[in-house]
Design an enzyme around this catalytic site. Sequence first.
Site, PDB file in Angstrom:
ATOM      1  N   THR A 349       4.308  10.433  -7.176  1.00 52.33           N
ATOM      2  CA  THR A 349       5.272  11.646  -7.065  1.00 52.33           C
ATOM      3  C   THR A 349       6.077  11.286  -8.302  1.00 52.33           C
ATOM      4  O   THR A 349       6.841  12.563  -8.743  1.00 52.33           O
ATOM      5  CB  THR A 349       6.206  11.265  -5.834  1.00 52.33           C
ATOM      6  OG1 THR A 349       5.408  10.910  -4.874  1.00 52.33           O
ATOM      7  CG2 THR A 349       7.283  12.074  -5.727  1.00 52.33           C
ATOM      8  N   GLU A 389      -0.182   8.748 -13.331  1.00 56.90           N
ATOM      9  CA  GLU A 389      -1.370   9.211 -12.755  1.00 56.90           C
ATOM     10  C   GLU A 389      -1.444  10.679 -13.006  1.00 56.90           C
ATOM     11  O   GLU A 389      -0.786  11.678 -12.397  1.00 56.90           O
ATOM     12  CB  GLU A 389      -1.187   9.299 -11.220  1.00 56.90           C
ATOM     13  CG  GLU A 389      -1.264   7.685 -10.757  1.00 56.90           C
ATOM     14  CD  GLU A 389      -1.080   7.569  -9.154  1.00 56.90           C
ATOM     15  OE1 GLU A 389      -1.395   8.630  -8.399  1.00 56.90           O
ATOM     16  OE2 GLU A 389      -0.466   6.286  -8.846  1.00 56.90           O
ATOM     17  N   MET A 454      -7.412   1.710  -9.156  1.00 58.20           N
ATOM     18  CA  MET A 454      -7.209   2.358  -7.868  1.00 58.20           C
ATOM     19  C   MET A 454      -8.416   2.766  -7.180  1.00 58.20           C
ATOM     20  O   MET A 454      -8.700   3.781  -7.133  1.00 58.20           O
ATOM     21  CB  MET A 454      -6.109   3.382  -8.075  1.00 58.20           C
ATOM     22  CG  MET A 454      -4.771   2.684  -8.690  1.00 58.20           C
ATOM     23  SD  MET A 454      -3.177   4.125  -8.612  1.00 58.20           S
ATOM     24  CE  MET A 454      -3.888   4.938 -10.038  1.00 58.20           C
ATOM     25  N   ASP A 457      -8.855   5.975  -2.049  1.00 63.11           N
ATOM     26  CA  ASP A 457      -8.632   7.483  -1.870  1.00 63.11           C
ATOM     27  C   ASP A 457      -9.680   8.201  -2.663  1.00 63.11           C
ATOM     28  O   ASP A 457      -9.396   9.309  -3.035  1.00 63.11           O
ATOM     29  CB  ASP A 457      -7.231   7.736  -2.428  1.00 63.11           C
ATOM     30  CG  ASP A 457      -5.964   7.175  -1.693  1.00 63.11           C
ATOM     31  OD1 ASP A 457      -6.397   6.788  -0.500  1.00 63.11           O
ATOM     32  OD2 ASP A 457      -4.941   7.210  -2.340  1.00 63.11           O
ATOM     33  N   TRP A 594      -2.619  -1.971  -1.960  1.00 65.89           N
ATOM     34  CA  TRP A 594      -1.839  -1.023  -1.747  1.00 65.89           C
ATOM     35  C   TRP A 594      -1.741  -0.670  -0.274  1.00 65.89           C
ATOM     36  O   TRP A 594      -2.626  -0.253   0.246  1.00 65.89           O
ATOM     37  CB  TRP A 594      -1.921   0.256  -2.624  1.00 65.89           C
ATOM     38  CG  TRP A 594      -0.910   1.289  -2.173  1.00 65.89           C
ATOM     39  CD1 TRP A 594      -0.994   2.307  -1.177  1.00 65.89           C
ATOM     40  CD2 TRP A 594       0.462   1.684  -2.824  1.00 65.89           C
ATOM     41  NE1 TRP A 594       0.165   2.992  -0.919  1.00 65.89           N
ATOM     42  CE2 TRP A 594       0.905   2.662  -2.104  1.00 65.89           C
ATOM     43  CE3 TRP A 594       0.891   0.827  -3.919  1.00 65.89           C
ATOM     44  CZ2 TRP A 594       2.205   3.124  -2.453  1.00 65.89           C
ATOM     45  CZ3 TRP A 594       2.182   1.432  -4.112  1.00 65.89           C
ATOM     46  CH2 TRP A 594       2.890   2.680  -3.520  1.00 65.89           C
TER      47      TRP A 594
END
Length: 615
Positions: A349, A389, A454, A457, A594
């Site tokens: 975000t 990101e 990461m 996802d 996470w």
Amino acid sequence: MRTTTTAHRVRRTVLSLTAALLMPLGSLVALASPAQAAEQATATYTRVSDWGGGFEGKWTIKNTGDTAINAWTLKWDFPSGTTVGSFWDADITGSGGTYTAKNKSWNGTLAPGASVSFGFNGSGSGSPSACTLNGRPCDGSGGEVPGDKPPTAPGTPTASDITDTTVKLTWSPATDDKGVKNYDVLRDGTRIATVTGTSYTDSGLKPGTSYGYSVRARDTADQTGPAGGTATVRTSGGDGSDPGGEYVNLTYFTEWGVYGRNYHVKNMVTSGAAEKLTHINYAFGNVQGGKCVMGDSFAATDKAYTADQSVDGKADTWDQPLRGNFNQLLKLKKMYPHIKVLWSFGGWTWSGGFADAMKNPAAFAESCHQLVNDPRWKGLFDGIDLDWEYPNACGLSCDTSGPDVIRTMAKAFRDKFGDQLVTAAITADASDGGKIDQADYAGAARYFDWYNVMTYDYFGAWDKAGPTAPHSPLTSYSGIPKQGFTSDAAIRKLKAGGVPADKLLLGIGFYGRGWTGVTQKEPGGTATGAAPGTYEAGIEDYKVLKTRCPAGGTVGGTAYAHCGTEWWSYDTPATIAGKMAYARQQGLGGAFSWEISGDTADGELVTAMHKGLNG
């Protein structure tokens, strides 16, 4: 090792007691159905054989009454150090040194004079005590009627007044139809005291040491109920020589988790996670106007904690200069000196401000250094984590700064932060021309201590029609929707590009992603949209999914589940063990998760990472 006959081996169903202990606490103690008035029985124990550190135990149950017994439940205590492992001809569960054996479907009925035996393999030298059979003493001497239920489990203890050598425990009371007589206080599964009230102060402890406390109740008929939940408490002091292991085992703690999720710093203590973690990333600070700025100041520095909510059992006062998560994390570091804490900035975000901030890298780094090392929370942060990101690529917003921007940022922050930790969370998109190819991660690696890759996802219900696919595959598999979308592909591409292996941490998601409208059990099915989630459609915590939709298969080194019309993928302790073995084999610096609130109350995923990394 003792052998068995073929006929006997066929009848055995040897189960792991560890698996049984992962069941919800309420299922650990089974009660026999009410017996007939004339029901009488005895249970006798025999130590059949010993071998080195183990033994075979055998219980024989005999119907000594004049009416049939339709079901039996045997309970006994073993002293600390004596445990049950595999077993057969009964279902055995255990909690706090108390074991419960219940008949199988085929051997529960005993005619008058008949008997049945079951056995188990165990370790230790102790003998059973406090034996009851269907609620009566095992010697057949009578006792309360079997219909008189034992007490319920008391509440999980709350710790307060923690010192180097003492801790005060309080708990909510148990209930019983005949009345509770007293409580057994268990430390690491061994009874250390019996008290009539609902509090106890343990003393003579070692500084800087973790202990697990639980409580069980006894009623006026001297029946013992199940132990309540276990609270992990660490005494203050110590020399700090309690590292979580040689590998990095890092987790993200989210600032907003103290609200709807009701997850606080103390939960890392009570779950046992704190002693297994090496680093905590506090997420997130914002990047605005070319500077690092605080995210939610109330959660970070102002929220008041009561004694039972606080890490050390001491309540915040209205006039103390620092409260909130920052103060709780400082208390955590005092209790666990080996833990390092980093402040993470950006995230999905709040990554939009990085491009503007990088117009003046030195000023950006200076602002972040001043905030991270602000005297108001002196000693809290050991460094900074930059979660952009994504540099020179698109996330929630797009950046076109060029591939050198990540290296320029890394150097500016290393120059400013000196010996403090400087890390970055980075993409795991290893597809041809994907995000890894868009920035100079190898050049930046010389300035960063490590990268949090990461590796999750990859797939999810943003593709509402599917195909269903695991969101965190370790390796590729036949039918994967996109090549290069695996953990292994990302690690190999980064290493091949020049990033040292020991500067890479493998990412583990403590959550699952799922679709609804799915009829196919295996991956690759079609869907109609995102499955419902507690906070957001298409995503759910592991601690919820493990019981709501248990895993039924694995693909690409991770787990998946099909329940009704829902299809989910997530990591389990078993698949995490495989991923940690991969991290060791690849020479990685460790792993990260996470985020911590998705784990169970007893920290089973953090534990799996710790054990997998350190053996």
